[in-house]
Enzyme design. Structure first.
Site, mmCIF file in Angstrom:
data_model
loop_
_atom_site.group_PDB
_atom_site.id
_atom_site.type_symbol
_atom_site.label_atom_id
_atom_site.label_comp_id
_atom_site.label_asym_id
_atom_site.label_seq_id
_atom_site.Cartn_x
_atom_site.Cartn_y
_atom_site.Cartn_z
ATOM 1 N N GLU A 77 -30.675 -39.502 -5.888
ATOM 2 C CA GLU A 77 -31.335 -38.317 -5.353
ATOM 3 C C GLU A 77 -32.720 -38.591 -4.734
ATOM 4 O OE1 GLU A 77 -29.907 -34.451 -7.183
ATOM 5 O OE2 GLU A 77 -30.603 -35.580 -8.921
ATOM 6 N N HIS A 96 -38.626 -34.707 -10.097
ATOM 7 C CA HIS A 96 -37.354 -33.981 -10.155
ATOM 8 C C HIS A 96 -36.820 -34.089 -11.577
ATOM 9 C CE1 HIS A 96 -33.348 -32.582 -9.683
ATOM 10 N NE2 HIS A 96 -32.818 -33.769 -9.909
ATOM 11 N N HIS A 98 -34.336 -31.899 -14.940
ATOM 12 C CA HIS A 98 -33.343 -30.890 -15.341
ATOM 13 C C HIS A 98 -33.747 -30.308 -16.687
ATOM 14 C CE1 HIS A 98 -30.838 -34.423 -13.584
ATOM 15 N NE2 HIS A 98 -31.216 -33.675 -12.573
ATOM 16 N N HIS A 166 -28.812 -26.879 -11.411
ATOM 17 C CA HIS A 166 -29.182 -28.290 -11.385
ATOM 18 C C HIS A 166 -30.520 -28.565 -12.091
ATOM 19 C CE1 HIS A 166 -29.606 -32.110 -8.628
ATOM 20 N NE2 HIS A 166 -30.085 -32.301 -9.835
HETATM 21 MN MN MN Z 1 -30.823 -34.170 -10.489
#
Ligand code: MN
Length: 239
Positions: A77, A96, A98, A166
């Site tokens: 990603e 980033h 989760h 996500h």
């Molecule tokens: Mn991810």
């Protein structure tokens, strides 16, 4: 703190801190823009953040192509990072993750708002990006630059954006503050859920309050937390 070596050591520390505080688990990542080359950024190879070492940090151009992979596997990603750096010259760090608290806000359409002063840097509005809107059924990973650009568009001028089904992205003007925002985004999610379970009339920070707190959150404030976080993961602290 401007020396590249110090910044890269800080990036390793940030990986460990985010893991220690449950913002990332075996997944999720943090990058910093190259301080002397705005067309490059640094990100670990594909590894659980808690395990990241200085030697794992690789350099990328803003299209997310690695400069020298040294035989290492790459995170899929990367376009989350490249997309934000291309769209926003002011952004020096991208995270980033989760983290569990933010997920319900991305899927219910229930708006997240800052509930207390420490959480003001998340911004008064936290937008939600839905990959399905433009890309249909995918595996939800941000695999292409087109997806990265679309996510950056939703991030807009702010510092946080939720990703439906996500996780989220946090972008900021320097690394320590961006880590701080990612940590308090997760705390805000939990506190808001508790408050709204107690009352339908939760009083959030006003737009003006949010702006004032964000403006007065200084590097010195952030460093107080940063020193503490460094000690908690047995990493050296440099002002
Ligand atoms: Mn991810």
């Amino acid at each position: 703190m401007a020396k590249l070596d110090d910044l890269l050591e800080d990036l390793v520390t940030a990986n460990h801190v985010l893991a220690k505080l449950g913002i990332v688990d075996s997944f999720g990542h943090i990058s910093i823009r190259h301080p002397d080359r705005p067309d490059r950024f640094f990100l670990s190879c594909s590894r659980a953040p808690e395990r990241v070492k200085r030697d794992d940090i690789l350099e990328f151009n803003l299209d997310c192509e690695v400069i020298d992979a040294r035989g290492k596997q790459l995170y899929t990603e990367r376009p989350i990072h490249g997309g934000a750096y291309q769209a926003r010259p002011d952004v020096m760090c991208v995270i980033h993750n989760h983290s569990p608290g933010v997920i319900p806000y991305g899927i219910t359409g229930h708006k997240m708002r800052p509930v207390m002063h420490m959480c003001a840097t998340i911004g008064h509005e936290v937008p939600i990006w839905d990959q399905h809107t433009k890309f249909g059924d995918t595996d939800l990973l941000v695999r292409t630059m087109a997806q990265g650009h679309d996510l950056a568009k939703k991030l807009g001028k702010g510092g946080t954006c939720l990703m439906r089904g996500h996780g989220c992205v946090v972008a900021g003007p320097y690394m320590r503050r961006t880590v701080y925002t990612a940590i308090y985004l997760e705390l805000n999610a939990k506190l808001q859920m508790q408050a709204e379970a107690m009352s339908k009339k939760v009083k959030f920070l006003t737009k003006g309050e949010t702006k004032k707190v964000a403006e007065t959150t200084s590097p010195a404030n952030v460093n107080r937390a940063w020193e503490n976080w460094c000690r908690s993961v047995d990493r050296p602290y440099k002002e």
